[in-house]
Design a protein around this motif. Structure first.
Motif, PDB file in Angstrom:
ATOM      1  N   ALA A   1       0.818  -1.221   0.000  1.00  0.00           N
ATOM      2  CA  ALA A   1       0.000   0.000   0.000  1.00  0.00           C
ATOM      3  C   ALA A   1       0.840   1.254   0.000  1.00  0.00           C
ATOM      4  N   ALA A   2       2.085   1.146   0.446  1.00  0.00           N
ATOM      5  CA  ALA A   2       2.955   2.318   0.477  1.00  0.00           C
ATOM      6  C   ALA A   2       3.374   2.708  -0.929  1.00  0.00           C
ATOM      7  N   ASN A   3       3.582   3.993  -1.152  1.00  0.00           N
ATOM      8  CA  ASN A   3       4.067   4.468  -2.444  1.00  0.00           C
ATOM      9  C   ASN A   3       5.507   3.977  -2.682  1.00  0.00           C
ATOM     10  N   PRO A   4       5.907   3.825  -3.965  1.00  0.00           N
ATOM     11  CA  PRO A   4       5.128   4.112  -5.176  1.00  0.00           C
ATOM     12  C   PRO A   4       4.129   2.996  -5.514  1.00  0.00           C
ATOM     13  N   ASN A   5       3.016   3.381  -6.134  1.00  0.00           N
ATOM     14  CA  ASN A   5       1.981   2.444  -6.601  1.00  0.00           C
ATOM     15  C   ASN A   5       1.669   2.741  -8.066  1.00  0.00           C
ATOM     16  N   ASN A   6       0.651   2.001  -8.578  1.00  0.00           N
ATOM     17  CA  ASN A   6       0.169   2.232  -9.946  1.00  0.00           C
ATOM     18  C   ASN A   6       1.332   2.190 -10.941  1.00  0.00           C
ATOM     19  N   LEU A   7       2.100   1.086 -10.880  1.00  0.00           N
ATOM     20  CA  LEU A   7       3.360   1.063 -11.615  1.00  0.00           C
ATOM     21  C   LEU A   7       3.552  -0.220 -12.425  1.00  0.00           C
ATOM     22  N   ILE A   8       4.461  -0.102 -13.394  1.00  0.00           N
ATOM     23  CA  ILE A   8       4.965  -1.243 -14.176  1.00  0.00           C
ATOM     24  C   ILE A   8       6.461  -1.305 -13.909  1.00  0.00           C
ATOM     25  N   ALA A   9       6.879  -2.305 -13.117  1.00  0.00           N
ATOM     26  CA  ALA A   9       8.291  -2.447 -12.768  1.00  0.00           C
ATOM     27  C   ALA A   9       8.956  -3.389 -13.763  1.00  0.00           C
ATOM     28  N   PHE A  10       9.932  -2.875 -14.516  1.00  0.00           N
ATOM     29  CA  PHE A  10      10.631  -3.732 -15.482  1.00  0.00           C
ATOM     30  C   PHE A  10      11.977  -4.188 -14.934  1.00  0.00           C
TER      31      PHE A  10
ATOM     32  N   MET B   1      15.542  -6.699  -6.618  1.00  0.00           N
ATOM     33  CA  MET B   1      15.081  -6.243  -7.930  1.00  0.00           C
ATOM     34  C   MET B   1      13.697  -6.837  -8.168  1.00  0.00           C
ATOM     35  N   THR B   2      12.800  -6.048  -8.767  1.00  0.00           N
ATOM     36  CA  THR B   2      11.395  -6.439  -8.922  1.00  0.00           C
ATOM     37  C   THR B   2      10.954  -6.251 -10.362  1.00  0.00           C
ATOM     38  N   MET B   3      10.169  -7.240 -10.864  1.00  0.00           N
ATOM     39  CA  MET B   3       9.427  -7.103 -12.121  1.00  0.00           C
ATOM     40  C   MET B   3       7.971  -7.438 -11.822  1.00  0.00           C
ATOM     41  N   GLY B   4       7.055  -6.564 -12.234  1.00  0.00           N
ATOM     42  CA  GLY B   4       5.644  -6.841 -12.012  1.00  0.00           C
ATOM     43  C   GLY B   4       4.778  -5.622 -12.168  1.00  0.00           C
ATOM     44  N   LEU B   5       3.462  -5.807 -11.842  1.00  0.00           N
ATOM     45  CA  LEU B   5       2.459  -4.758 -11.950  1.00  0.00           C
ATOM     46  C   LEU B   5       1.821  -4.549 -10.574  1.00  0.00           C
ATOM     47  N   GLU B   6       1.398  -3.300 -10.313  1.00  0.00           N
ATOM     48  CA  GLU B   6       0.679  -3.008  -9.065  1.00  0.00           C
ATOM     49  C   GLU B   6      -0.363  -1.945  -9.352  1.00  0.00           C
ATOM     50  N   ASN B   7      -1.573  -2.085  -8.708  1.00  0.00           N
ATOM     51  CA  ASN B   7      -2.651  -1.142  -8.965  1.00  0.00           C
ATOM     52  C   ASN B   7      -2.441   0.163  -8.202  1.00  0.00           C
ATOM     53  N   ALA B   8      -3.420   1.071  -8.344  1.00  0.00           N
ATOM     54  CA  ALA B   8      -3.237   2.441  -7.853  1.00  0.00           C
ATOM     55  C   ALA B   8      -3.174   2.539  -6.338  1.00  0.00           C
ATOM     56  N   ASN B   9      -3.823   1.646  -5.617  1.00  0.00           N
ATOM     57  CA  ASN B   9      -3.800   1.740  -4.157  1.00  0.00           C
ATOM     58  C   ASN B   9      -2.952   0.663  -3.505  1.00  0.00           C
ATOM     59  N   GLY B  10      -2.212  -0.104  -4.318  1.00  0.00           N
ATOM     60  CA  GLY B  10      -1.297  -1.090  -3.780  1.00  0.00           C
ATOM     61  C   GLY B  10      -1.961  -2.308  -3.167  1.00  0.00           C
ATOM     62  N   THR B  11      -3.217  -2.602  -3.583  1.00  0.00           N
ATOM     63  CA  THR B  11      -3.924  -3.763  -3.025  1.00  0.00           C
ATOM     64  C   THR B  11      -3.873  -4.980  -3.943  1.00  0.00           C
ATOM     65  N   GLU B  12      -3.501  -4.803  -5.174  1.00  0.00           N
ATOM     66  CA  GLU B  12      -3.443  -5.920  -6.128  1.00  0.00           C
ATOM     67  C   GLU B  12      -2.194  -5.778  -6.970  1.00  0.00           C
ATOM     68  N   ALA B  13      -1.529  -6.899  -7.175  1.00  0.00           N
ATOM     69  CA  ALA B  13      -0.300  -6.898  -7.979  1.00  0.00           C
ATOM     70  C   ALA B  13      -0.130  -8.265  -8.633  1.00  0.00           C
TER      71      ALA B  13
END
Length: 879
Positions: free
Chosen positions: A351-360, A429-441
């Motif tokens: 839930a902590a920022n950053p959120n709503n992201l595409i981590a490559f 190191m992280t690769m993945g997706l996370e939604n705007a409020n950090g509740t789903e990835a």
């Protein structure tokens, strides 16, 4: 087929670990291609869009896609993602014992709507009523009319009934026994609906297989429990599972989905609602980075870029964005909060920022120390692609620099991460997706805040819930599958002499269809050999087969014999037979039945020795086809001695064909130093010149043997007699003429003067009349043989003048009758001018009358021969 790369399994979102139901699917894409033929694609529901390399509307062209592994997607209009149910088996069976509201159902009946007693959420929809079927399921469709007869169905299936919970779906018959009931127990918000089938038999089933099962529906959490005391199939498909209202989403326990051998005893199956997820993913795909130019992004350490235009509207976790922000630490975000994510890759979701992201490649990077970051948008609407390019950006603390590309697709909203090199230096190191409020990835396994993250030359695809994708291997421009011959082992071809034609061979090809073979044969083939058939498709793939050509001449030359030719006069010759029999009753040649003929086609040529005649030929046909017709000829040394046509259902006999012998005796009168060549007829060599065993010169009667060798090991021998004869060398007198006593046909005569070194006199008749006294002989010649006769002395020439008055002849000339007056008896001879004796008679002393009417008009020599002299006169006969 030998593949160029491994086949990747097709995937769809329904295979997600979250077990949610999707709104789209499509068909028509093959796992791999080896031919350039395009494929039609079909999607459900209708109205979606296909995208990917080689895709043109609803057609996929392997040729345009090219060699490699490609992702093809089908996108349907977005709707809220729908969760399904997770299934847990092997739980303790714990039915409750409560008073039930009994319902009475006959075979294949359903109840009217019954109260649930609370709002029960099933596949995201609340229901307060349900219906029970006699066949072991309940449904929340109030307009249901289908009892589900007469076996359990697979779930999901779009066939009615839908919106069901299958307790023990099969062909049950409660009218034959058992009870069905329901009840709602407990108090809000923890009420439970109970539905029970107790000892209900299968239709005409074994009582030992009666069904006892209880379902519990929980108000508080939407759980569904199926408690099976005895839940056994009678051999027809039986189902335990759930299915939504459209029949597009369902869940069943392992080996409980329309299984004719299902058996559950004292076990509970639990169905729990699963949360809907926006994305699925696929890893292990080959990279395909864009190599064009990019607009540079200047970033310092732990910095976030200003907004970057995507060039189109992109949907991410259900929200639409037209711009994005790039962090120097290896991720792209749609939030404008300035959080760079320092100083290591975060664990997702958080839930902590950053959120709503595409981590490559989220870790502690420093583009200020080197490398480059840029972006571009390529293509045209609605197929534009936004590309973020990170090239050779170093990590804080050392290690390998990071190189990767992120691609965002306009219509399908696919997210592709093309990792050229991402190797952690020990930082997370992280690769993945996370939604705007950090509740789903969503992060692939081993890529969520992993300090040992290592990924090189691999593409990862993230696809939203409303996009159905498939991965296919395309090898269209490099067809490697060789043609398959129709006859992998062609039958040998047999011939006596040579092969001038070979039937064509074909192969089937995965791309071309049919391929005609070519051979290395050089015609005519005159000796046994093995030829190679080669089948080559349009891509150059080749298959070869071998075919044996057997040339085996087993027929000897015929020195003196028959040639029999059988010719088809119709198209069916399978009931044609013939025989050739010699004078002893032996069948010396035969033929048939034959395969299909054809008008004028020679079916067979036979060579038969002709020394034991007389012969007979018999030909016959049978059956019902009017095309079983053939003709025959029998020739002896080129001359036809028998022929005919045999019609359907007919037998033709030709008897008493004489022997065919050309080797008659050689008659000779003198030594032989040379024999003229003789030939035999051979089926392959044609005329074969014979050799003989004669020893020259031949000076006496003998038998020589002629040998005929066709050069293929077939030999014929034939005997021929040489018979010696002597010429008659005696000479007699006929009147005043000398006459040779040799009269053999073909003898030529030449009279010679013995006293003058046997000089030829120029007379070549059998008789010679000397004109002067002397000694004469005749040289006899027949063929190459010359013999001289004895010499004969002539002393009576000129006596006519001395005794001119001794006889008279009148009238002279005469037409027919002549009178001869002589003073002495003798013999009368009349010869023509060639010396040939044409009349003779006995002459008495005195008057003699002779009738010469048979003589032709002309001048003749008349001789009167007495004991002492020969007297001559000339006589003219006129007509």
């Amino acid at each position: 087929m030998k593949k160029l790369i491994s086949i990747l399994s097709s995937i769809i979102l329904a295979s997600s670990a979250y077990n949610q139901c999707q709104t789209g699917t499509f068909y028509g894409l093959e796992p791999n291609y080896s031919c350039p033929d395009p494929t039609e694609l079909y999607g459900e529901p209708f109205g979606g869009t296909f995208q990917g390399p080689g895709v043109n509307f609803q057609t996929f062209s392997p040729l345009q896609a090219g060699v490699g592994t490609h992702v093809v997607s089908y996108t349907v209009p977005p709707t809220a993602p729908v969760g399904a149910y997770n299934v847990t088996t092997g739980l303790p069976n714990a039915p409750v014992n409560v008073a039930l509201n009994q319902v009475f159902l006959m075979d294949d009946e359903i109840t009217s709507p019954l109260p649930v007693g609370f709002d029960f959420n099933f596949f995201g929809v609340n229901y307060d009523q349900f219906i029970i079927s006699s066949n072991g399921y309940i449904t929340f469709n109030m307009d249901n009319w289908d009892s589900g007869c007469c076996s359990g169905q697979n779930v999901p299936t779009m066939w009615q009934p839908n919106n069901v919970v299958a307790l023990a779906w099969n062909d049950l018959d409660p009218s034959s026994g058992g009870t069905i009931g329901y009840a709602t127990i407990g108090s809000a918000p923890n009420r439970i609906l109970i539905v029970e089938f107790n000892n209900v038999p299968h239709f005409f089933g074994d009582p030992s297989l009666n069904i006892t099962v209880q379902a519990k529906f929980y108000e508080s959490n939407g759980h569904i429990e199926i408690h099976s005391t005895q839940n056994i199939s009678d051999g027809s498909p039986q189902t335990v599972g759930v299915e939504n209202a459209t029949g597009t989403c369902g869940a069943a326990a392992f080996e409980m989905n329309a299984n004719p051998e299902m058996s559950i005893i004292n076990e509970m199956v639990l169905f729990t609602p699963s949360t809907a997820q926006f994305y699925g993913h696929q890893t292990g795909l080959p990279t395909a980075v864009h190599s064009g130019s990019f607009t540079p992004i200047a970033l310092g350490n732990d910095a976030v870029s200003p907004s970057i235009p995507l060039g189109f509207s992109f949907d991410f976790f259900g929200n639409s964005y037209a711009q994005a922000y790039v962090s120097s630490n290896g991720f792209l975000t749609f939030n404008n909060d300035g959080n760079s994510g320092c100083c290591a890759g975060g664990n997702l979701p958080n839930a902590a920022n950053p959120n709503n992201l595409i981590a490559f490649a989220w870790t502690d990077l420093n583009p200020a120390a080197g490398g480059s970051i840029g972006y571009t948008t390529i293509g045209t609407a609605p197929d534009r692609v936004f590309i973020l390019n990170v090239n050779n950006v170093p990590q804080i603390g050392g290690g390998s620099p990071i190189s990767a590309q992120v691609k965002l697709f306009e219509t399908s909203h696919l997210i592709e991460i093309h990792t050229v090199q991402s190797v952690s230096n020990g930082m997370a190191m992280t690769m993945g997706l996370e939604n705007a409020n950090g509740t789903e990835a969503l992060t692939p396994e081993g890529r969520n805040a992993n300090p040992q993250f290592t990924l090189i030359n691999e593409r990862t695809v993230f696809y939203p819930y409303y996009t159905t994708i498939q991965v296919t291997e395309v090898i269209s421009v490099d067809d490697v599958e060789a043609p398959e011959p129709f006859e992998p082992f062609p039958m040998p071809i047999f011939s006596q002499c040579s092969v001038d034609f070979i039937p064509e061979q074909y192969a089937s090809d995965n791309c071309t269809g049919f391929v005609m073979g070519t051979t290395n044969a050089i015609f005519p083939i005159t000796e046994t050999t093995t030829i190679t058939w080669t089948f080559t498709d349009a891509a150059g793939n080749t298959t070869t087969t071998a075919q044996e050509i057997i040339v085996d001449d087993t027929t000897a030359p015929v020195a003196s014999g028959f040639i029999i030719t059988i010719t088809a006069q119709g198209f069916l010759t399978d009931e044609v037979i013939w025989t050739f029999t010699d004078g002893s009753g032996n069948v010396v040649a035969s033929g048939g039945p034959y395969w299909d003929g054809g008008q004028g086609v020679v079916l067979e040529v036979a060579y038969v020795n002709g020394m034991n005649g007389p012969y007979s030929f018999m030909g016959t046909t049978a059956g019902f086809w009017n095309d079983n017709i053939f003709s025959f000829t029998v020739k002896c040394q080129g001359t036809t001695v028998a022929s005919g046509t045999v019609n359907q259902g007919q037998t033709v006999n030709v008897n008493n064909i004489a022997s065919c012998n050309t080797f008659s005796d050689i008659i000779t009168y003198c030594d032989i130093n040379f024999l003229s060549p003789v030939t035999a007829v051979d089926n392959c060599a044609g005329n074969v010149v014979g050799t003989n065993n004669a020893v020259f010169p031949i000076t006496s009667n003998t038998t020589i043997t002629w040998t005929f060798d066709d050069g293929n090991g077939n030999v014929t021998t034939q005997n021929q007699n040489v018979v010696f004869q002597e010429l008659n060398t005696t000479v007699g007198w006929v009147g005043a003429s000398l006459v040779s006593n040799e009269t053999s046909p073909g003898v030529s005569y030449s009279w010679v003067d013995c006293n003058n070194n046997f000089t030829p006199l120029g007379f070549t008749n059998q008789a010679y009349t000397p004109t002067v006294n002397g000694t004469y002989a005749v040289k006899l010649q027949i063929g190459n043989c010359t013999v001289m006769s004895e010499c004969v002395s002539v002393t009576n020439v000129g006596l006519e003048e001395n005794q001119a008055n001794n006889f008279t002849l009148y009238p002279n000339p005469t037409t027919d009758v002549v009178t001869l007056q002589a003073n002495f008896p003798g013999k009368l001879e009349i010869c023509d001018l060639s010396g040939k004796l044409v009349f003779s008679a006995t002459v008495e002393s005195g008057s003699n009358l002779f009738n010469l009417s048979d003589l032709a008009a002309g001048s003749y020599t008349v001789r009167l021969l007495s004991q002492d002299a020969v007297q001559t006169k000339r006589l003219v006969v006129s007509k």
